[in-house]
Write a protein that holds these residues in place. Structure first.
Motif, short mmCIF file in Angstrom:
data_model
loop_
_atom_site.label_atom_id
_atom_site.label_comp_id
_atom_site.label_asym_id
_atom_site.label_seq_id
_atom_site.Cartn_x
_atom_site.Cartn_y
_atom_site.Cartn_z
N GLN A 61 0.84 -1.20 0.00
CA GLN A 61 0.00 0.00 0.00
C GLN A 61 0.87 1.25 0.00
N LEU A 62 2.00 1.24 0.73
CA LEU A 62 2.94 2.36 0.70
C LEU A 62 3.45 2.60 -0.72
N LEU A 63 3.80 1.52 -1.41
CA LEU A 63 4.29 1.64 -2.77
C LEU A 63 3.23 2.24 -3.68
N LEU A 64 1.97 1.83 -3.48
CA LEU A 64 0.88 2.38 -4.30
C LEU A 64 0.69 3.87 -4.03
N TYR A 65 0.72 4.26 -2.75
CA TYR A 65 0.58 5.69 -2.43
C TYR A 65 1.74 6.50 -3.05
N HIS A 66 2.95 5.99 -2.95
CA HIS A 66 4.09 6.71 -3.50
C HIS A 66 4.00 6.79 -5.03
N THR A 67 3.53 5.71 -5.66
CA THR A 67 3.35 5.73 -7.12
C THR A 67 2.34 6.80 -7.51
N ARG A 68 1.23 6.87 -6.79
CA ARG A 68 0.22 7.90 -7.08
C ARG A 68 0.80 9.30 -6.83
N LEU A 86 3.96 10.21 -7.15
CA LEU A 86 4.86 10.53 -8.27
C LEU A 86 4.07 10.93 -9.51
N ASP A 87 2.95 10.28 -9.75
CA ASP A 87 2.12 10.63 -10.91
C ASP A 87 1.59 12.06 -10.78
N ILE A 88 1.19 12.43 -9.57
CA ILE A 88 0.68 13.80 -9.36
C ILE A 88 1.80 14.82 -9.59
N VAL A 89 2.98 14.54 -9.03
CA VAL A 89 4.11 15.47 -9.21
C VAL A 89 4.47 15.61 -10.68
N LYS A 90 4.45 14.49 -11.38
CA LYS A 90 4.80 14.53 -12.81
C LYS A 90 3.81 15.38 -13.59
N GLN A 91 2.53 15.30 -13.24
CA GLN A 91 1.54 16.12 -13.93
C GLN A 91 1.68 17.59 -13.58
#
Length: 681
Positions: free
Chosen positions: A637-644, A646-651
């Protein structure tokens, strides 16, 4: 004028007829051939006529040459006619002779039938007269043998002969004869004397059954069955003495079986051990609510486990020999005693029923079980009622119910009745006590934690362990004649335990959702593990799996919130506005200004946060395997939160030119660290 018209019509008709003839000749093959050759038809007709005349002359000449032979043939035909006339006359004579012979044969046939009928009638009269004379005469030897001979197997022959004479004397036709008047008194005396001697003999043989150490079945088969015709004679010609024999037999066998079963039970009860007491309950008082590892965990250890006790169902048709059990100092449970007793009872009833059918017939066998086994069944019920009244072993009661149902079915399979009402009454008593004990256990669960404790350990509770063991035992026995009742009991217990864990004890920890989740996870895991180890599931598994999964999710969120709370809140706050309003919508939020501090904080503390989570999981969960699964779920779940994240920062910063870009942790870096903890497990 009319004449002229008529002549013209005739000419026209002849012309038409001539045309038809010409057409006919035209179709003739010979005429066609002649016309094709250009032959003159007149000459051709004349030559044909000459040929016909020549053929006629030749035929006449042939007839003249054969005239003599024709005359001879005529003569021979006349001779044949004469011979045939003679043969006709001869055959007519034969026919008349055969008719007379047939009449004679029919007469002889009728005579033969009449003679055969007279012969049969005379033989029938001879047989009846011979039987009458035989039955009407009482040989002196028969009188002597009936009155004085020893009653043994030879006596059976005398009884058979006397039986035929007594039956003869009872016939209505025989009673109208003078011979009957002469022998009726003697036959009656012989009947009474034989009946008395056979009665005394049978009572004496039945009396030998009372001797101790007597093998009853051998005596029945080797002695009594040889003389079953004695009882048949008494039943037919002296029913009052037959009733005495039957009553004596029933009284004797009733005492014998009562003595045997009383001794069997008494000896086995000396080896009996009790498995539970009133104090052994699932629930417990508030002072003793503690973890699985506290001293109170030993309370009632094993009292709710089926364990090897279930083996009694596999060997329930093998009775226990009390002398061997006592000599070996064996310990037996009540269900083993009851199984052994029921096996002996069923085998004895079936054996006795078979003997009574052979010896007494259908009439004597019909009341066999009630008359012979009535006192024995009462004693068995008294023993069971005494045990039921003092037992708190509900698992033992279920075993008794299954044993009773199995032996009742065995009786039906063997086609022997008589114990149906007994086993029905036994099951009624057992179910009443079972539901009373179920209510006792349910009440103990309800009283647990009432009033609520001020604090509560998050580790598994002994009450949950006992509940899990009890439910596993009930489910292992939930089949056949007890399944419906057991499922109803499980529903009651399940509702009480859910209320205890969620609605009451769970509320003690309501100030900390994480502790509340840990408490419920640990206790659900104990229940599921116990059910799984015993190979059962059902509604209990479904309910506790659902409760476990729900609280796993709560724990994961709570344990991640401590080290990564700001990052998680940022993800949850900005995802929806970013999806609907784009970059501008997010940048207008206050959370956007926290982006760089969040990144730097995560960069500085993410490894330490994973270590803290690992320590927290190891400390919180007693089941190592369960803790490993929860750790994996948490890190995933930590990995999923961090992935999300990173996606927000990239956008928000697609060109990667932000001032905090160098502090961004990649997914692969986190994956590598997570694998390190996975290898440790």
């Amino acid at each position: 004028v009319e004449h002229g018209l008529s002549s013209t019509a005739m000419v026209e008709a002849e012309v038409l007829e001539l045309d038809e003839d010409l057409r006919s000749f035209e179709n003739d093959e010979l005429v066609k051939a002649a016309l094709a050759k250009g032959v003159d038809l007149r000459k051709y007709a004349k030559s044909v006529d000459d040929e016909l005349r020549q053929v006629e002359r030749d035929s006449i000449m042939d007839y003249i040459h054969e005239a003599e032979e024709l005359a001879t043939l005529h003569t021979q035909i006349k001779q044949c006619d004469g011979i045939l006339d003679n043969m006709e006359s001869m055959l007519s004579g034969f026919q008349g002779d055969l008719a007379s012979i047939s009449a004679e044969i029919k007469h002889l046939q009728d005579e033969s039938i009449s003679i055969n009928i007279r012969l049969r009638n005379r033989k029938a009269v001879e047989g009846q007269l011979s039987d009458f004379i035989t039955q009407a005469v009482i040989p002196p030897a028969l009188v002597t043998n009936i009155c004085a001979a020893e009653v043994n197997e030879t006596y059976l022959e005398y009884v058979t002969e006397l039986n035929s004479k007594v039956r003869f004397a009872k016939q209505e036709g025989a009673q109208r004869t003078m011979a009957y008047r002469d022998i009726s008194t003697d036959i009656e005396k012989l009947r009474l004397r034989a009946a008395q001697r056979m009665r005394d003999f049978l009572l004496q043989k039945i009396g030998t059954l009372r001797k101790r150490m007597t093998n009853v079945q051998i005596l029945q088969q080797a002695v009594l069955l040889k003389f079953k015709s004695f009882y048949a004679f008494l039943l037919e010609h002296a029913p009052e003495k037959a009733a005495e024999v039957l009553e004596a037999y029933n009284t004797t066998m009733s005492a014998i079986f009562l003595r045997h079963f009383r001794a069997h039970l008494s000896d086995l009860v000396k080896c009996r051990v009790d498995h539970a007491s009133r104090a052994i309950v699932i629930g417990e008082e508030i002072e003793s609510v503690a973890s699985l590892f506290s001293k109170s965990a030993a309370k009632g250890e094993g009292a709710f486990k089926l364990g090897e006790r279930g083996h009694v169902l596999d060997a329930m048709h093998t009775p226990i020999i009390p002398a061997i059990a006592m000599r070996q100092g064996a310990s037996v449970y009540e269900e083993e005693i009851w199984s052994s007793t029921c096996t002996l009872l069923v085998d004895t009833v079936c054996s006795e029923h078979s003997f009574c059918v052979d010896f007494f017939g259908g009439t004597g066998a019909s009341g066999n079980c009630e008359n012979v086994f009535g006192k024995t069944l009462i004693h068995l019920l008294e023993h069971l009622e005494a045990y039921i009244g003092g037992t708190y072993d509900s698992i033992g009661l279920l075993l008794l119910l299954k044993i009773s149902g199995a032996h009742d079915s065995l009786m039906l399979l063997r086609g022997v009745g008589g114990l149906g009402e007994f086993f029905s009454h036994v099951c009624k008593l057992l179910w009443e006590r079972f539901y009373a004990l179920l209510e006792h256990q349910t009440a103990s669960i309800t009283k647990t934690g009432n009033p609520l404790p001020t604090s509560l350990d998050v580790h598994p509770l002994p009450v949950v362990r006992r509940y899990a063991e009890y439910c596993a035992s009930l489910q292992q026995l939930a089949s056949g004649n007890v399944e419906q009742h057991v499922n109803r009991a499980l529903t009651t217990l399940r509702a009480a335990m859910h209320t205890l864990l969620v609605a009451r004890l769970g509320q003690v920890l309501r100030g900390s959702r994480k502790k509340q989740a840990i408490f419920l996870i640990n206790n659900c895991d104990v229940v599921l593990g116990t059910l799984r180890d015993n190979g059962v599931g059902g509604e209990d598994t479904r309910m506790f799996e659902e409760l476990l999964e729900n609280n796993k999710g709560v724990f994961v969120e709570e344990v991640l919130a401590a080290p990564y709370g700001r990052l998680i809140r940022f993800v949850k706050t900005t995802e929806q506005p970013l999806a609907t309003g784009g970059e501008a919508a997010v940048k207008s939020l206050d959370e956007y200004r926290q982006l760089e501090p969040i990144v730097k904080e995560f960069h500085a503390n993410w490894k330490r946060g994973i270590e803290e989570i690992n320590v927290e999981v190891l400390k919180s969960f007693a089941n190592f395997k369960n803790g490993m699964e929860i750790l994996k779920q948490t890190l995933t779940q930590l990995l999923l939160y961090h992935t999300r994240f990173l996606d927000i920062v990239k956008q928000l910063h697609p060109d990667g030119s932000s001032s905090f870009a160098k502090y961004m942790i990649t997914i692969s870096t986190i994956m590598t660290e997570i694998k390190t903890y996975s290898r440790n497990y």
